[in-house]
Design a protein around this motif. Structure first.
Motif, PDB file in Angstrom:
ATOM      1  N   LEU A 174      19.934 -28.366 -22.153  1.00 10.52           N
ATOM      2  CA  LEU A 174      18.773 -27.529 -21.847  1.00 10.52           C
ATOM      3  C   LEU A 174      17.561 -27.961 -22.664  1.00 10.52           C
ATOM      4  O   LEU A 174      16.436 -28.027 -22.151  1.00 10.52           O
ATOM      5  N   ALA A 175      17.795 -28.253 -23.932  1.00  9.07           N
ATOM      6  CA  ALA A 175      16.699 -28.693 -24.798  1.00  9.07           C
ATOM      7  C   ALA A 175      16.113 -30.008 -24.299  1.00  9.07           C
ATOM      8  O   ALA A 175      14.891 -30.196 -24.279  1.00  9.07           O
ATOM      9  N   ARG A 176      16.977 -30.924 -23.892  1.00  8.16           N
ATOM     10  CA  ARG A 176      16.526 -32.227 -23.392  1.00  8.16           C
ATOM     11  C   ARG A 176      15.585 -32.033 -22.192  1.00  8.16           C
ATOM     12  O   ARG A 176      14.502 -32.620 -22.123  1.00  8.16           O
ATOM     13  N   GLU A 177      16.001 -31.199 -21.256  1.00  8.71           N
ATOM     14  CA  GLU A 177      15.197 -30.963 -20.046  1.00  8.71           C
ATOM     15  C   GLU A 177      13.888 -30.252 -20.386  1.00  8.71           C
ATOM     16  O   GLU A 177      12.813 -30.620 -19.888  1.00  8.71           O
ATOM     17  N   ASN A 178      13.966 -29.212 -21.212  1.00 10.59           N
ATOM     18  CA  ASN A 178      12.773 -28.417 -21.515  1.00 10.59           C
ATOM     19  C   ASN A 178      11.752 -29.192 -22.338  1.00 10.59           C
ATOM     20  O   ASN A 178      10.538 -29.109 -22.090  1.00 10.59           O
ATOM     21  N   VAL A 179      12.223 -29.929 -23.344  1.00 13.17           N
ATOM     22  CA  VAL A 179      11.305 -30.702 -24.184  1.00 13.17           C
ATOM     23  C   VAL A 179      10.656 -31.814 -23.361  1.00 13.17           C
ATOM     24  O   VAL A 179       9.451 -32.071 -23.475  1.00 13.17           O
ATOM     25  N   ALA A 180      11.439 -32.464 -22.513  1.00 14.10           N
ATOM     26  CA  ALA A 180      10.878 -33.500 -21.645  1.00 14.10           C
ATOM     27  C   ALA A 180       9.802 -32.900 -20.740  1.00 14.10           C
ATOM     28  O   ALA A 180       8.741 -33.503 -20.522  1.00 14.10           O
ATOM     29  N   GLY A 181      10.057 -31.708 -20.223  1.00 12.98           N
ATOM     30  CA  GLY A 181       9.070 -31.044 -19.386  1.00 12.98           C
ATOM     31  C   GLY A 181       7.785 -30.754 -20.134  1.00 12.98           C
ATOM     32  O   GLY A 181       6.679 -30.931 -19.599  1.00 12.98           O
TER      33      GLY A 181
END
Length: 204
Positions: A186-193
């Protein structure tokens, strides 16, 4: 529910929805995107953030912020919880979580807009990673790690990240591997966003 230094907030219009407040103690502060109504109130040399949400969510977030702070993790200080609010006509209103505004810290969008500079994106990600690791080591599942739920403060040339939203946080001793892996993804997706948003705005 006061902390060691309870703010003086009794004169605020608690019988009015937070979005409709008009009061001389309201101040404008930098804040990130949020789906909740958040207002800021001055009290002497301190500023407090007031977040309106449902009573169960406010009570849970208050408890989790206090628990995170007890483990010496970098989070905003939860100082109060206002429940049982009603309008003058008796209609129920949401609860309000009161936290102390973190001095000298900024949301990521403001940080890039004001400071920018080469390498800031990597420092931002590094700070978020360090915070997530520390949270996991202490047995906490975040569930919503994103740049929007962090404040950043300069620390000896680097950045230090502070958690400001604990709505989805949970505690386990120890943290199950499956929950840790889910949190990382989740962190990977959100930070990338968040980084893509900065890139689209020409700030990255």
């Amino acid at each position: 529910i006061p902390s060691r230094e309870p703010p003086d907030l009794l004169d605020l219009p608690w019988s009015v929805p937070l979005a409709d407040w008009e009061h001389p103690r309201l101040v404008r502060m930098a804040k990130g995107a949020t789906r909740h109504v958040v207002r800021f109130v001055g009290d002497g040399d301190r500023v407090y953030a007031l977040k309106e949400t449902t009573p169960p969510d406010a009570a849970r977030e208050y408890a989790m912020l206090r628990m995170l702070a007890e483990e010496n993790l970098p989070v905003v200080e939860a100082v109060g919880l206002v429940t049982g609010r009603t309008t003058a006509g008796g209609e129920p209103l949401g609860a309000v979580l009161v936290t102390r505004y973190l001095d000298y810290a900024l949301p990521y969008g403001y940080l890039f807009g004001i400071e920018g500079g080469y390498g800031l994106g990597r420092k931002l990600v590094d700070a978020a990673v360090v915070l997530l690791v520390r949270i996991h080591v202490e047995g906490f599942y975040w569930g919503d790690c994103s740049l929007a739920n962090l404040l950043f403060r300069r620390d000896a040339g680097a950045l230090m990240a502070y958690l400001v939203d604990a709505e989805t946080t949970d505690h386990h001793d120890p943290l199950p591997e499956g929950m840790r892996a889910t949190d990382v993804e989740l962190a990977r997706e959100n930070v990338a966003g968040g980084l893509l948003d900065l890139e689209a705005a020409g700030l990255l």
